[in-house]
Design a protein around this motif. Sequence first.
Motif, short mmCIF file in Angstrom:
data_model
loop_
_atom_site.label_atom_id
_atom_site.label_comp_id
_atom_site.label_asym_id
_atom_site.label_seq_id
_atom_site.Cartn_x
_atom_site.Cartn_y
_atom_site.Cartn_z
N GLU A 534 47.27 31.75 37.62
CA GLU A 534 47.33 32.42 36.45
C GLU A 534 47.72 33.82 36.54
OE1 GLU A 534 45.07 30.60 37.56
OE2 GLU A 534 44.91 28.66 36.32
N GLN A 535 47.18 34.48 37.49
CA GLN A 535 47.41 35.84 37.67
C GLN A 535 48.81 36.27 38.27
OE1 GLN A 535 44.29 34.31 38.43
NE2 GLN A 535 43.44 35.16 36.39
N GLY A 536 49.62 35.19 38.79
CA GLY A 536 50.72 35.50 39.43
C GLY A 536 50.60 35.69 40.87
N ASN A 537 49.38 35.54 41.43
CA ASN A 537 49.11 35.60 42.99
C ASN A 537 49.77 34.25 43.69
OD1 ASN A 537 47.54 37.81 42.93
ND2 ASN A 537 45.71 36.81 42.36
N GLN A 538 50.07 34.56 44.86
CA GLN A 538 50.87 33.64 45.43
C GLN A 538 50.00 32.57 46.07
OE1 GLN A 538 53.80 34.87 48.17
NE2 GLN A 538 54.17 36.89 47.01
N ILE A 539 50.19 31.25 46.06
CA ILE A 539 49.05 30.29 46.84
C ILE A 539 49.76 30.00 48.12
CG2 ILE A 539 48.10 28.15 46.53
CD1 ILE A 539 48.23 28.60 43.45
N MET A 540 49.06 30.20 49.07
CA MET A 540 49.68 29.81 50.57
C MET A 540 48.77 28.77 51.19
SD MET A 540 52.00 32.17 50.22
CE MET A 540 52.76 31.94 51.82
N GLU A 541 49.48 27.91 51.48
CA GLU A 541 48.70 26.70 52.44
C GLU A 541 49.04 27.28 53.75
OE1 GLU A 541 50.09 22.80 51.40
OE2 GLU A 541 48.65 22.79 49.62
N VAL A 542 48.00 27.22 54.77
CA VAL A 542 48.01 27.63 56.11
C VAL A 542 47.53 26.63 56.87
CG1 VAL A 542 47.20 29.45 57.75
CG2 VAL A 542 47.71 30.01 55.25
N ARG A 543 48.21 26.26 57.62
CA ARG A 543 47.98 24.77 58.56
C ARG A 543 47.91 25.20 59.97
NH1 ARG A 543 48.63 20.46 55.29
NH2 ARG A 543 49.76 20.86 53.35
N ASN A 544 47.26 24.21 60.78
CA ASN A 544 47.22 24.56 62.17
C ASN A 544 48.50 25.05 62.92
OD1 ASN A 544 44.43 24.13 62.95
ND2 ASN A 544 44.77 21.87 63.14
N ARG A 545 49.78 24.43 62.32
CA ARG A 545 50.90 24.83 62.99
C ARG A 545 51.30 26.38 62.67
NH1 ARG A 545 53.79 21.57 58.34
NH2 ARG A 545 53.99 23.31 56.80
N ASP A 546 50.64 26.84 61.79
CA ASP A 546 50.83 28.33 61.47
C ASP A 546 50.14 29.37 62.38
OD1 ASP A 546 52.50 28.05 59.21
OD2 ASP A 546 50.95 27.41 58.18
N ALA A 547 49.17 28.60 63.39
CA ALA A 547 48.31 29.74 64.20
C ALA A 547 49.39 30.45 65.16
CB ALA A 547 47.59 28.61 65.34
N HIS A 548 49.10 31.70 65.20
CA HIS A 548 50.18 32.51 65.74
C HIS A 548 49.82 33.73 66.69
CE1 HIS A 548 54.15 34.19 66.19
NE2 HIS A 548 53.98 35.25 65.24
N SER A 549 50.40 34.30 67.53
CA SER A 549 50.08 35.54 68.17
C SER A 549 51.13 36.59 68.04
CB SER A 549 49.65 35.29 69.46
OG SER A 549 50.80 34.79 70.24
N TRP A 550 50.91 38.00 68.05
CA TRP A 550 51.65 38.99 67.98
C TRP A 550 51.23 40.20 68.59
CZ3 TRP A 550 48.95 37.05 64.03
CH2 TRP A 550 48.18 38.01 63.29
N VAL A 551 52.01 41.47 68.66
CA VAL A 551 51.74 42.42 69.34
C VAL A 551 51.35 43.63 68.42
CG1 VAL A 551 52.57 44.22 70.93
CG2 VAL A 551 53.17 41.72 71.34
N GLU A 552 50.44 44.23 68.69
CA GLU A 552 50.17 45.97 68.30
C GLU A 552 50.20 46.94 69.23
OE1 GLU A 552 46.74 44.39 64.61
OE2 GLU A 552 46.19 45.80 66.33
N VAL A 553 51.03 47.86 68.64
CA VAL A 553 51.46 49.16 69.53
C VAL A 553 50.57 50.35 69.05
CG1 VAL A 553 53.35 50.42 70.60
CG2 VAL A 553 53.55 48.07 70.44
N TYR A 554 50.25 50.96 69.83
CA TYR A 554 49.46 52.23 69.49
C TYR A 554 50.45 53.61 69.38
CZ TYR A 554 45.70 55.77 68.93
OH TYR A 554 45.11 57.04 68.34
#
Length: 744
Positions: A534-554
């Motif tokens: 009702e507030q316009g927020n997005q409803i996201m379904e997160v599943r096991n297949r969405d498990a992910h890894s990425w990189v952070e650089v300082y």
Amino acid sequence: MSILKRPTLLEWISALLLFLMLREWLLPLQELTDTGVLWPFLTIAAGVLVMDTLVPYRWLTLPVKLLGLLFLLHSTLFDYPLFDTEWLKALYGQILRDIPLALHQDWASMSPVSRNAMFDLVLIVLMSMITYLVLEQRQGLWFVVLTEVYLAVLDTFLPYEGDGGIVRTLICGFLLLAVSHLTSMTRHAKLAGNRSWLMLRSLLAPIVVIGVSVGIAYTAPKMDASWPDPISYFTGKEQSGTVSAMKKVGYDNNDERLGGPFLQDDTLVFVGKTNEEAYWRGDAKDLYTGVGWEKGIREYESILDPENYEWKDQLFTGFETKKVEATLDFKGPQQFATVFYPGQLSKVSNYRPPNATVVYDKMNQQLEVRAGQIKLLPTSKEDNQPQMGPNTLLLKLNQYQVEAEVPIVSEKAVTEAGTQYPGEIRQHYLQLPTTLPPRVKELAQSITKDAKTPYEKVRAIENYLRSSGKYKYETKDVPVPKEGQDFVDHFLFDSYRGYCDHFSTAMAVMLRSIDIPTRWVKGFAPGERVGTDEQGNQIMEVRNRDAHSWVEVYFPKYGWVPFEATSTFMSPVRFKYDLQTAQPQVPLPLPDMENASTRDRGDGRLNELEEGDSTSGGGFSIPWQVNVGIVLLLVIAGCVAWRRRQEINVWWLRRQMKGERSTQYDVRYKLLMRMMESVYTRRREGETLREYVGRITIPGDKRQDLRYLTELYERVVYGCRSMEQKARTVAEQLMERLIRQLKP
């Protein structure tokens, strides 16, 4: 000729039992593959069974089956109206383009439209063959045994629980055999008395035997398995060694050994309501061991009242930000003692259960949830007041709300950030094992030789992994490094394929090798948007297949900035391209490919992702020579079939005669007369069988045999008499002789 036949109740029961067994073949697809829904395949199985049970002539059902296949493809893969020819053109174009890929078994490069169409077509053919052999030829034992072996292999060697399927197949299979045998018996012998009661009594014994056997096997005590890991047995490896068996995708805290294939899993983890799509950050790790990631020196802070605690500038600072509010509701069977949040965390509130405390890893910005508070023992005699601390028991939250902020990264700021890294950052985030092969660093230096700043070097390596075409995103055919071989070195120079763990680890290690601090981060991708509240927020379904890894650089003065090395993922982090120079802006350096290996492991899917997921076939033109060739082949095939239609008809009727050996005499006689009409001449309107036999021009011995068979037919049909076994045997011999002598 009657197109439809009247199946008996036993035949319908046999079809139902066969459908239940076919269903057991399809159920593992959802768990072991990336198949989304099964209802189209189950619809195909049910439709083939119904048509083959109702229509005795399979050549008549083939067009209907193909039309049904087109309707299923339209309803599941296309948005065009049903009677719009555009979707047919798109389907035709996609299949024609993907046929060479199918011949080379490059299934991953084929479009979903072609894969579905070809799989459905193969499914229709297999179902038709199985129904013919099991329901018509009464050869069901082989299919029962094959189904049991299929489920046992999946249960033993793959992560599929096949116990229930094995038991269900045992019940349905033996019931199918019993019903099939009873159907054959009723065709050869007449039942005296109450037909329904006799049939029920005949089926009662096998039902009782099957029920008792399965019941005893299910309830009896069972010994533990003496062969716990057959894969280790066959590969000659101990269980503590490298395991190459498939695992399911999902979030896991143990990253000490990365790699190996995994299976997609659509299990729902949580539903997130948020005003901004972002990665759901869970944890970071800084110690690369050569085979995986661990945490080095840690600095923890105990937070006994998380709802009133605020985090500030823990991840980055100095950027323009956007405030994000998100609510996470864990709907699925999995819950975690880790708090997932987008961007940089500010606050956690409205959590359930409410007795949560938090242990905060200040080095890696991870929140580990504990089950309430406990009293701590005093550390010295001067401590009169008892100290409180978080419980040692982990607590898995099923709901919480987070406030965070995501950065809008200034490209000008990170380009000018310099290399004045704090000593603590250098100590922890430039670590590499001494066993790392030198060629990893040499490759990183080659890729970044034209880059001047750390940011340009980061972008060059990111572009190399994502866009060079050397590395293929793969989840199943993923080899495991040999014992003692470095994980990154194996991916970059040997296997050339992997998933997010391979890409992100390779980027982090290559940047460290050229003195740029990085760390490995894991969590979940944004998920799939399924609507808005009702507030316009997005409803996201997160599943096991969405498990992910990425990189952070300082970057000095600004902190940690995320980057995405995996080509099939798009990082939602925003960049503000605000570089202002006197000269035109020079694009970021692309990787140097002159000295790179010419071996191309790319699967071509990157271009498809960049061009968009269109199934309309736009941009793909079919050569007119191909269309003309196909039309000519169809015309030639039609002409040949028309010229030899009589031979085809006789051949088909002979097959029908062979398939009707167990049916009643009148059915076989009618098929024989249809063959005579096809070879010689048609019966005239109002002409009796005797008149027809006397009119056609055939040798005297054939006419005599045909007259004898006609008299038998009249006696059975009009005299309501049953044939004696001797007469039946003679009639079969005469029919076989006539069929062999018939030539168009």
